[in-house]
Design a protein around this motif. Structure first.
Motif, mmCIF file in Angstrom:
data_model
loop_
_atom_site.group_PDB
_atom_site.id
_atom_site.type_symbol
_atom_site.label_atom_id
_atom_site.label_comp_id
_atom_site.label_asym_id
_atom_site.label_seq_id
_atom_site.Cartn_x
_atom_site.Cartn_y
_atom_site.Cartn_z
ATOM 1 N N THR A 80 0.845 -1.194 0.000
ATOM 2 C CA THR A 80 0.000 0.000 0.000
ATOM 3 C C THR A 80 0.880 1.242 0.000
ATOM 4 O O THR A 80 1.828 1.341 0.788
ATOM 5 C CB THR A 80 -0.929 0.012 1.224
ATOM 6 O OG1 THR A 80 -1.905 -1.031 1.070
ATOM 7 C CG2 THR A 80 -1.646 1.339 1.366
ATOM 8 N N GLN A 116 -6.321 5.409 7.845
ATOM 9 C CA GLN A 116 -5.452 4.641 6.951
ATOM 10 C C GLN A 116 -5.087 3.273 7.528
ATOM 11 O O GLN A 116 -4.673 2.378 6.793
ATOM 12 C CB GLN A 116 -4.180 5.436 6.658
ATOM 13 C CG GLN A 116 -4.416 6.756 5.958
ATOM 14 C CD GLN A 116 -3.132 7.536 5.736
ATOM 15 O OE1 GLN A 116 -2.033 7.065 6.038
ATOM 16 N NE2 GLN A 116 -3.255 8.754 5.210
ATOM 17 N N ARG A 118 -6.657 0.676 8.716
ATOM 18 C CA ARG A 118 -7.347 -0.524 8.241
ATOM 19 C C ARG A 118 -6.830 -0.962 6.879
ATOM 20 O O ARG A 118 -6.673 -2.161 6.604
ATOM 21 C CB ARG A 118 -8.854 -0.263 8.177
ATOM 22 C CG ARG A 118 -9.685 -1.485 7.836
ATOM 23 C CD ARG A 118 -11.157 -1.165 8.004
ATOM 24 N NE ARG A 118 -11.993 -2.347 7.810
ATOM 25 C CZ ARG A 118 -13.320 -2.340 7.943
ATOM 26 N NH1 ARG A 118 -13.941 -1.224 8.305
ATOM 27 N NH2 ARG A 118 -14.010 -3.452 7.737
ATOM 28 N N TYR A 119 -6.538 -0.019 6.015
ATOM 29 C CA TYR A 119 -6.006 -0.345 4.692
ATOM 30 C C TYR A 119 -4.594 -0.920 4.792
ATOM 31 O O TYR A 119 -4.267 -1.935 4.157
ATOM 32 C CB TYR A 119 -5.993 0.911 3.815
ATOM 33 C CG TYR A 119 -7.346 1.392 3.382
ATOM 34 C CD1 TYR A 119 -7.986 0.851 2.267
ATOM 35 C CD2 TYR A 119 -8.001 2.396 4.088
ATOM 36 C CE1 TYR A 119 -9.235 1.304 1.860
ATOM 37 C CE2 TYR A 119 -9.246 2.861 3.688
ATOM 38 C CZ TYR A 119 -9.863 2.305 2.578
ATOM 39 O OH TYR A 119 -11.102 2.749 2.179
ATOM 40 N N SER A 123 -2.539 -5.180 4.126
ATOM 41 C CA SER A 123 -1.502 -5.364 3.111
ATOM 42 C C SER A 123 -0.231 -5.799 3.817
ATOM 43 O O SER A 123 -0.110 -5.673 5.040
ATOM 44 C CB SER A 123 -1.271 -4.081 2.306
ATOM 45 O OG SER A 123 -0.785 -3.056 3.140
ATOM 46 N N ARG A 338 -3.321 0.077 -3.391
ATOM 47 C CA ARG A 338 -2.746 -1.200 -2.969
ATOM 48 C C ARG A 338 -2.534 -2.076 -4.191
ATOM 49 O O ARG A 338 -3.463 -2.340 -4.957
ATOM 50 C CB ARG A 338 -3.657 -1.933 -1.981
ATOM 51 C CG ARG A 338 -2.989 -3.205 -1.415
ATOM 52 C CD ARG A 338 -3.939 -4.036 -0.594
ATOM 53 N NE ARG A 338 -5.015 -4.577 -1.422
ATOM 54 C CZ ARG A 338 -6.127 -5.115 -0.939
ATOM 55 N NH1 ARG A 338 -6.315 -5.158 0.370
ATOM 56 N NH2 ARG A 338 -7.042 -5.590 -1.747
ATOM 57 N N ALA A 357 -8.312 3.591 -3.452
ATOM 58 C CA ALA A 357 -9.370 4.151 -2.607
ATOM 59 C C ALA A 357 -9.232 5.668 -2.600
ATOM 60 O O ALA A 357 -8.167 6.204 -2.292
ATOM 61 C CB ALA A 357 -9.263 3.612 -1.188
ATOM 62 N N SER A 370 -11.619 8.160 4.068
ATOM 63 C CA SER A 370 -11.861 7.450 2.814
ATOM 64 C C SER A 370 -13.277 7.726 2.318
ATOM 65 O O SER A 370 -14.248 7.580 3.067
ATOM 66 C CB SER A 370 -11.686 5.944 3.007
ATOM 67 O OG SER A 370 -12.128 5.242 1.863
ATOM 68 N N LEU A 410 -10.981 0.005 -4.277
ATOM 69 C CA LEU A 410 -10.667 -0.857 -3.146
ATOM 70 C C LEU A 410 -11.768 -0.719 -2.099
ATOM 71 O O LEU A 410 -11.939 0.346 -1.489
ATOM 72 C CB LEU A 410 -9.307 -0.467 -2.549
ATOM 73 C CG LEU A 410 -8.847 -1.156 -1.260
ATOM 74 C CD1 LEU A 410 -8.917 -2.663 -1.386
ATOM 75 C CD2 LEU A 410 -7.440 -0.691 -0.913
ATOM 76 N N ILE A 412 -12.504 -1.944 1.241
ATOM 77 C CA ILE A 412 -11.840 -2.633 2.342
ATOM 78 C C ILE A 412 -12.816 -3.372 3.257
ATOM 79 O O ILE A 412 -12.469 -4.393 3.850
ATOM 80 C CB ILE A 412 -10.979 -1.632 3.149
ATOM 81 C CG1 ILE A 412 -9.962 -2.358 4.016
ATOM 82 C CG2 ILE A 412 -11.865 -0.696 3.979
ATOM 83 C CD1 ILE A 412 -8.873 -3.036 3.226
#
Length: 416
Positions: A80, A116, A118-119, A123, A338, A357, A370, A410, A412
């Motif tokens: 990411t 950020q 969680r994203y 990854s 990502r 995203a 987001s 994306l 998530i």
């Protein structure tokens, strides 16, 4: 000649018979020895080739699917990346207020970056871009045009999951060599790997190699310039030189890199398309055959994604964080990307999935948010404003054929 008497003939026949018997016995013994030796060899050979013998097993490769989407092969890894960490006055004022609300001294940027997390956690590797030099913890601080920002932005980046940051930009030497070194010291203290600016000439020749469970990832960056400033030493900051970047990529490959990322800090500010320099450099890097993906930042606006000869080029990620601009709405938007990479049967790593995203910065309090259609943080600005940001971002991102090539939004919340 005399005659042979009957008695002499009889004796001769007797001696001949004895000799023949001895010769027959000798030949028989020799033949048995040869037969025995042949039998021994045959038995030994049979023991070696016997189907009941246990062969030495060949170890099977360990499946390493990595985080993110389902892995289409045996081994995958996902990375990411986000845009400029651009800390202005209003952001450090917010960080001071957030620290006070938590009963902490100083500044904390963790609430600003929290969305950020969680994203990045879904990854295998998260890479940020530290746009500016940092000051000592209590300042003094300064914003545009010569930045010197709270170092707590770096510890917050580590807190939300980043493992490395790039540091080459047009603001890297805003505070001279001293500010550059202070930034590297702060990154090291936080446990964040980095590349793009250096303490020594020897360090500038090294390649940042990051390890995931499945792969080794090299990161190579260059900046278009320094706002008219000249570095104290020519090796202090990586420049946007395709020949140098390609040579470094070849060096990384020779050192065992599976995936090589090329990073460009370039472009026209607030634009919605890449300029000639960005396209020429990105295409040259791809044409070298040494790079697995190219991405960039600097324009403070989201730029298109292009699939060029099978390699993804993300021209501009916009801002990772920034204060709101009353003049440029695109300044307030960003892109989180990502990329999943997978290894084929020949051992070559290529991108198997590219997802993005859209994001926006909101105020009161300042937060990264987001605006992806699954709304993982809920409403950011307002439902209508979020939809408008998402549509504007999508139209730019897909303007060079990214959707047709397989790039997608994306979501998530739809992943485990």
């Amino acid at each position: 000649m005399g005659k042979i008497t009957p008695s002499a003939a009889s004796a001769f026949r007797s001696r001949t018979a004895v000799l023949l018997t001895a010769l027959t016995l000798l030949l028989s013994v020799n033949a048995c020895g040869v037969i025995a030796e042949n039998e021994s060899r045959e038995q030994s050979s049979a023991a070696i080739t016997s189907p009941t013998a246990t062969p030495i097993p060949t170890p099977a490769p360990t499946p390493t699917p990595g985080k993110g989407p389902a892995c289409p092969g045996l081994r995958c890894t996902s990375i990411t990346v986000t845009g400029d960490m651009l800390v202005h006055t209003q952001l450090w004022q917010q960080a001071r207020a957030d620290a006070a609300a938590a009963g902490q001294p100083g500044y904390t940027f963790v609430p600003l970056l929290e969305g950020q997390r969680r994203y990045i956690s879904n990854s295998d590797l998260g890479i940020c871009h530290q746009e500016t030099p940092v000051a000592v913890p209590d300042g003094p601080f300064s914003a545009y045009p010569s930045f010197n920002v709270p170092p707590q932005i770096i510890t917050a980046a580590k807190d939300v999951g980043y493992q490395a940051c790039t540091t080459a930009s047009n603001h890297t030497i805003d505070r001279g060599t001293e500010g550059l070194l202070r930034t590297l010291d702060t990154l090291d203290a936080a446990g964040l790997k980095h590349t793009g600016s250096y303490r020594t000439e020897a360090a500038s020749k090294e390649i940042l190699m990051l390890k995931t469970e499945a792969a080794t990832v090299a990161v190579i960056i260059g900046t278009y310039g320094h706002n008219g400033q000249i570095p104290e030493y020519p090796w202090l900051v990586d420049e946007l030189d395709p020949a140098v970047m390609i040579a470094k990529a070849a060096q990384a490959r020779a050192a065992g890199a599976d995936i090589v990322l090329g990073v460009m800090h370039a472009g026209d500010e607030y634009a919605s398309e890449p300029n000639a320099q960005q396209q020429e450099v990105a295409h040259a890097l791809v044409d070298s055959g040494q790079f697995t993906m190219i991405y960039g930042h600097h324009t403070h606006s989201v730029l298109p994604i292009e699939n060029y000869k099978g390699t993804w080029i993300v021209y501009g990620l916009g801002n990772g964080v920034t204060e709101l601009s009353p003049w440029y709405v695109v300044n307030n938007e960003g892109l989180l990307v990502r990329a999943q990479f997978s290894e084929n049967a020949a051992g070559v790593w290529t991108a198997s999935d590219l997802a993005w995203a859209p994001s926006v910065i909101v105020r009161d309090p300042y937060r990264w948010c987001s605006v992806a259609s699954d709304a993982p943080q809920g409403v950011c600005a307002s439902p209508a404003a979020d939809a408008e940001t998402r549509l504007r971002t999508q139209s730019v991102v897909e303007s060079m054929g990214a959707a047709a090539a397989g790039a997608h939004e994306l979501l998530i919340t739809k992943e485990k």
